[in-house]
Design a protein around this motif. Structure first.
Motif, short mmCIF file in Angstrom:
data_model
loop_
_atom_site.label_atom_id
_atom_site.label_comp_id
_atom_site.label_asym_id
_atom_site.label_seq_id
_atom_site.Cartn_x
_atom_site.Cartn_y
_atom_site.Cartn_z
N ALA A 68 0.83 -1.21 0.00
CA ALA A 68 0.00 0.00 0.00
C ALA A 68 0.86 1.26 0.00
O ALA A 68 0.38 2.34 -0.32
CB ALA A 68 -0.93 0.00 1.20
N GLN A 69 2.13 1.12 0.33
CA GLN A 69 3.05 2.26 0.34
C GLN A 69 3.55 2.62 -1.06
O GLN A 69 4.17 3.66 -1.24
CB GLN A 69 4.24 1.97 1.25
N GLU A 70 3.33 1.75 -2.01
CA GLU A 70 3.80 2.00 -3.37
C GLU A 70 3.07 3.20 -3.96
O GLU A 70 1.89 3.40 -3.71
CB GLU A 70 3.60 0.77 -4.25
N ARG A 71 3.74 3.96 -4.79
CA ARG A 71 3.18 5.19 -5.31
C ARG A 71 2.79 5.14 -6.78
O ARG A 71 2.24 6.08 -7.31
CB ARG A 71 4.17 6.34 -5.11
N GLY A 72 3.08 4.06 -7.44
CA GLY A 72 2.72 3.95 -8.86
C GLY A 72 1.22 3.83 -9.04
O GLY A 72 0.52 3.25 -8.22
N GLU A 73 0.71 4.36 -10.13
CA GLU A 73 -0.73 4.37 -10.39
C GLU A 73 -1.31 2.97 -10.48
O GLU A 73 -2.36 2.68 -9.90
CB GLU A 73 -1.03 5.15 -11.68
N GLU A 74 -0.65 2.08 -11.17
CA GLU A 74 -1.17 0.72 -11.34
C GLU A 74 -1.23 -0.02 -10.00
O GLU A 74 -2.21 -0.70 -9.71
CB GLU A 74 -0.30 -0.05 -12.34
N SER A 75 -0.21 0.12 -9.18
CA SER A 75 -0.23 -0.56 -7.89
C SER A 75 -1.26 0.09 -6.95
O SER A 75 -1.92 -0.60 -6.18
CB SER A 75 1.16 -0.60 -7.25
#
Length: 151
Positions: A68-75
């Motif tokens: 949930a910490q990822e910042r990419g749009e797809e993730s």
């Protein structure tokens, strides 16, 4: 596994993460959906705890929380879809527990499920950080609180 093999199957990190998030979510949701199918009023909370304890040990929910910490749009989209899917299943779980116990909640099952899901995720992190503590006590106190919201 080589980097070339990973890149062959996934165009970039985002594709790999979003696929992993969907895969983990499907696994977790399937296990949760199955856990209370054969339960009865005498066993429902014990069986639910056993499932949750196994989830704590597996660490898959904790991995989702880390993603949930990822910042990419797809993730981010995959995490949002995961949260919705887990919320829906948590609502079914909460409704099933109340039904098996012959209780009717005074608060909507969706709201109770949101609280239960937040508690569950917090318990995952707490259990990981404080392995010396008894998570079952927190589970029992939380569920006693939820059940006190019944008519």
């Amino acid at each position: 596994m080589s980097k070339a093999l990973v890149l062959y199957h996934y165009r970039d990190k985002e594709a790999l993460l979003s696929t992993t998030i969907r895969w983990l979510t499907d696994r977790i949701v399937a296990r949760e959906s199955a856990v209370l199918e054969a339960s009865n009023s005498a066993s429902v909370l014990e069986e639910y705890w056993k499932w949750l304890e196994e989830e704590i040990q597996s660490g898959e929910i904790r991995v989702l929380l880390e993603f949930a910490q990822e910042r990419g749009e797809e993730s981010r989209q995959a995490i949002a879809a995961s949260a919705r899917q887990r919320q829906d299943v948590a609502e079914q779980t909460v409704s099933r527990v109340f039904t098996l116990l012959g209780l009717a909640p005074r608060v909507s099952p969706a709201l109770l499920a949101s609280c239960e899901l937040a508690f569950r995720e917090g318990l995952m992190l707490w259990s990981w950080q404080r392995a010396d503590r008894n998570a079952r006590v927190a589970f029992d106190v939380f569920w006693l609180s939820l059940l006190s919201l019944a008519r």
